[in-house]
Design a protein around this motif. Structure first.
Motif, PDB file in Angstrom:
ATOM      1  N   GLU A   1      22.586  18.377  -2.954  1.00  0.00           N
ATOM      2  CA  GLU A   1      22.657  17.119  -2.208  1.00  0.00           C
ATOM      3  C   GLU A   1      22.142  17.268  -0.785  1.00  0.00           C
ATOM      4  OE1 GLU A   1      23.362  13.965  -2.983  1.00  0.00           O
ATOM      5  OE2 GLU A   1      23.378  14.638  -5.051  1.00  0.00           O
ATOM      6  N   THR A   2      22.080  18.490  -0.272  1.00  0.00           N
ATOM      7  CA  THR A   2      21.543  18.673   1.074  1.00  0.00           C
ATOM      8  C   THR A   2      20.068  18.300   1.131  1.00  0.00           C
ATOM      9  OG1 THR A   2      21.058  21.007   0.622  1.00  0.00           O
ATOM     10  CG2 THR A   2      23.179  20.497   1.631  1.00  0.00           C
ATOM     11  N   ILE A   3      19.377  18.371  -0.007  1.00  0.00           N
ATOM     12  CA  ILE A   3      17.974  17.965  -0.056  1.00  0.00           C
ATOM     13  C   ILE A   3      17.848  16.476   0.256  1.00  0.00           C
ATOM     14  CG2 ILE A   3      15.962  17.722  -1.559  1.00  0.00           C
ATOM     15  CD1 ILE A   3      17.024  20.198  -3.070  1.00  0.00           C
ATOM     16  N   VAL A   4      18.752  15.677  -0.304  1.00  0.00           N
ATOM     17  CA  VAL A   4      18.720  14.235  -0.059  1.00  0.00           C
ATOM     18  C   VAL A   4      19.080  13.939   1.396  1.00  0.00           C
ATOM     19  CG1 VAL A   4      19.658  12.014  -0.777  1.00  0.00           C
ATOM     20  CG2 VAL A   4      19.292  13.803  -2.463  1.00  0.00           C
ATOM     21  N   ILE A   5      20.039  14.664   1.933  1.00  0.00           N
ATOM     22  CA  ILE A   5      20.420  14.462   3.333  1.00  0.00           C
ATOM     23  C   ILE A   5      19.239  14.791   4.251  1.00  0.00           C
ATOM     24  CG2 ILE A   5      21.942  15.280   5.174  1.00  0.00           C
ATOM     25  CD1 ILE A   5      24.076  15.683   2.960  1.00  0.00           C
ATOM     26  N   LEU A   6      18.538  15.876   3.969  1.00  0.00           N
ATOM     27  CA  LEU A   6      17.366  16.225   4.769  1.00  0.00           C
ATOM     28  C   LEU A   6      16.258  15.185   4.628  1.00  0.00           C
ATOM     29  CD1 LEU A   6      17.183  20.082   4.251  1.00  0.00           C
ATOM     30  CD2 LEU A   6      17.929  18.837   6.277  1.00  0.00           C
ATOM     31  N   ALA A   7      16.105  14.608   3.433  1.00  0.00           N
ATOM     32  CA  ALA A   7      15.108  13.552   3.249  1.00  0.00           C
ATOM     33  C   ALA A   7      15.473  12.326   4.076  1.00  0.00           C
ATOM     34  CB  ALA A   7      14.987  13.198   1.774  1.00  0.00           C
ATOM     35  N   LEU A   8      16.752  11.997   4.150  1.00  0.00           N
ATOM     36  CA  LEU A   8      17.185  10.865   4.987  1.00  0.00           C
ATOM     37  C   LEU A   8      16.945  11.145   6.460  1.00  0.00           C
ATOM     38  CD1 LEU A   8      20.435   9.762   3.154  1.00  0.00           C
ATOM     39  CD2 LEU A   8      18.310   8.474   3.370  1.00  0.00           C
ATOM     40  N   VAL A   9      17.138  12.373   6.872  1.00  0.00           N
ATOM     41  CA  VAL A   9      16.872  12.734   8.270  1.00  0.00           C
ATOM     42  C   VAL A   9      15.386  12.543   8.575  1.00  0.00           C
ATOM     43  CG1 VAL A   9      16.795  14.677   9.876  1.00  0.00           C
ATOM     44  CG2 VAL A   9      18.829  14.292   8.496  1.00  0.00           C
ATOM     45  N   VAL A  10      14.528  12.931   7.662  1.00  0.00           N
ATOM     46  CA  VAL A  10      13.089  12.764   7.855  1.00  0.00           C
ATOM     47  C   VAL A  10      12.731  11.285   7.945  1.00  0.00           C
ATOM     48  CG1 VAL A  10      10.839  13.067   6.731  1.00  0.00           C
ATOM     49  CG2 VAL A  10      12.466  14.957   6.835  1.00  0.00           C
ATOM     50  N   VAL A  11      13.402  10.450   7.148  1.00  0.00           N
ATOM     51  CA  VAL A  11      13.145   9.007   7.202  1.00  0.00           C
ATOM     52  C   VAL A  11      13.456   8.464   8.581  1.00  0.00           C
ATOM     53  CG1 VAL A  11      13.973   6.773   6.370  1.00  0.00           C
ATOM     54  CG2 VAL A  11      13.395   8.571   4.752  1.00  0.00           C
TER      55      VAL A  11
ATOM     56  N   THR B   1       0.850  -1.183   0.000  1.00  0.00           N
ATOM     57  CA  THR B   1       0.000   0.000   0.000  1.00  0.00           C
ATOM     58  C   THR B   1       0.886   1.234   0.000  1.00  0.00           C
ATOM     59  OG1 THR B   1      -0.081   0.110   2.402  1.00  0.00           O
ATOM     60  CG2 THR B   1      -1.803  -1.155   1.310  1.00  0.00           C
ATOM     61  N   LEU B   2       0.397   2.276  -0.621  1.00  0.00           N
ATOM     62  CA  LEU B   2       1.156   3.525  -0.651  1.00  0.00           C
ATOM     63  C   LEU B   2       1.014   4.305   0.645  1.00  0.00           C
ATOM     64  CD1 LEU B   2       0.528   4.737  -4.293  1.00  0.00           C
ATOM     65  CD2 LEU B   2       2.584   3.720  -3.355  1.00  0.00           C
ATOM     66  N   THR B   3       0.145   3.849   1.542  1.00  0.00           N
ATOM     67  CA  THR B   3      -0.005   4.531   2.823  1.00  0.00           C
ATOM     68  C   THR B   3       0.928   3.957   3.884  1.00  0.00           C
ATOM     69  OG1 THR B   3      -1.817   3.049   3.428  1.00  0.00           O
ATOM     70  CG2 THR B   3      -2.399   5.137   2.349  1.00  0.00           C
ATOM     71  N   ASP B   4       1.688   2.935   3.534  1.00  0.00           N
ATOM     72  CA  ASP B   4       2.670   2.363   4.457  1.00  0.00           C
ATOM     73  C   ASP B   4       3.769   3.398   4.692  1.00  0.00           C
ATOM     74  OD1 ASP B   4       4.069   0.530   5.990  1.00  0.00           O
ATOM     75  OD2 ASP B   4       5.086  -0.339   4.250  1.00  0.00           O
ATOM     76  N   PRO B   5       4.134   3.681   5.931  1.00  0.00           N
ATOM     77  CA  PRO B   5       5.149   4.708   6.194  1.00  0.00           C
ATOM     78  C   PRO B   5       6.504   4.417   5.552  1.00  0.00           C
ATOM     79  CG  PRO B   5       3.988   4.171   8.211  1.00  0.00           C
ATOM     80  CD  PRO B   5       3.544   3.191   7.170  1.00  0.00           C
ATOM     81  N   SER B   6       6.892   3.162   5.497  1.00  0.00           N
ATOM     82  CA  SER B   6       8.190   2.857   4.882  1.00  0.00           C
ATOM     83  C   SER B   6       8.148   3.079   3.374  1.00  0.00           C
ATOM     84  CB  SER B   6       8.615   1.424   5.212  1.00  0.00           C
ATOM     85  OG  SER B   6       7.655   0.506   4.717  1.00  0.00           O
ATOM     86  N   ALA B   7       7.014   2.795   2.748  1.00  0.00           N
ATOM     87  CA  ALA B   7       6.887   3.046   1.311  1.00  0.00           C
ATOM     88  C   ALA B   7       6.893   4.549   1.029  1.00  0.00           C
ATOM     89  CB  ALA B   7       5.612   2.416   0.772  1.00  0.00           C
ATOM     90  N   ALA B   8       6.233   5.305   1.875  1.00  0.00           N
ATOM     91  CA  ALA B   8       6.216   6.760   1.701  1.00  0.00           C
ATOM     92  C   ALA B   8       7.610   7.346   1.903  1.00  0.00           C
ATOM     93  CB  ALA B   8       5.229   7.385   2.677  1.00  0.00           C
ATOM     94  N   ALA B   9       8.354   6.821   2.880  1.00  0.00           N
ATOM     95  CA  ALA B   9       9.706   7.315   3.124  1.00  0.00           C
ATOM     96  C   ALA B   9      10.625   6.973   1.959  1.00  0.00           C
ATOM     97  CB  ALA B   9      10.242   6.718   4.419  1.00  0.00           C
ATOM     98  N   ALA B  10      10.493   5.762   1.432  1.00  0.00           N
ATOM     99  CA  ALA B  10      11.323   5.372   0.292  1.00  0.00           C
ATOM    100  C   ALA B  10      11.010   6.224  -0.933  1.00  0.00           C
ATOM    101  CB  ALA B  10      11.105   3.899  -0.021  1.00  0.00           C
ATOM    102  N   LEU B  11       9.744   6.500  -1.142  1.00  0.00           N
ATOM    103  CA  LEU B  11       9.343   7.339  -2.270  1.00  0.00           C
ATOM    104  C   LEU B  11       9.857   8.762  -2.093  1.00  0.00           C
ATOM    105  CD1 LEU B  11       7.712   7.292  -4.888  1.00  0.00           C
ATOM    106  CD2 LEU B  11       5.727   7.963  -3.558  1.00  0.00           C
ATOM    107  N   ALA B  12       9.825   9.277  -0.865  1.00  0.00           N
ATOM    108  CA  ALA B  12      10.305  10.631  -0.607  1.00  0.00           C
ATOM    109  C   ALA B  12      11.801  10.752  -0.857  1.00  0.00           C
ATOM    110  CB  ALA B  12       9.987  11.028   0.827  1.00  0.00           C
ATOM    111  N   VAL B  13      12.574   9.776  -0.387  1.00  0.00           N
ATOM    112  CA  VAL B  13      14.020   9.836  -0.603  1.00  0.00           C
ATOM    113  C   VAL B  13      14.346   9.657  -2.083  1.00  0.00           C
ATOM    114  CG1 VAL B  13      16.211   8.675  -0.118  1.00  0.00           C
ATOM    115  CG2 VAL B  13      14.593   9.080   1.715  1.00  0.00           C
TER     116      VAL B  13
END
Length: 83
Positions: free
Chosen positions: A70-80, A18-30
């Protein structure tokens, strides 16, 4: 780019996820953050190399501007890790 996002969503849903799974949403965001950073670096990198070819003193400025997206990707990892 939007076509790839639709295909990714269809692939997740076809495997029973499901796309509402938090891990799927985090992977999609990163993944999308990395894709956006790569797209930004494409133009910045070519401009920085062109500027450095004309003036060697612009190396530090070109390096900083190339690394900045690249700081955008680092911030996305922090959010994960926070989620």
């Amino acid at each position: 780019m939007l076509e790839a996002t639709n295909e990714l969503g269809n692939a997740v849903l076809s495997t029973g996820g499901t796309l509402t799974d938090p891990s799927a949403a985090a992977a999609l965001a990163v993944g999308l953050a990395a894709l956006g950073a790569g797209y930004a670096e494409r133009g910045i990198g070519s401009a920085a190399v062109g500027a450095m070819a004309e003036d060697d003193d612009l190396f530090v400025n070109g390096l900083i501007l190339t690394v900045l997206p690249e700081t955008i990707v680092i911030l996305a990892l922090v959010v994960v890790f926070i989620v």
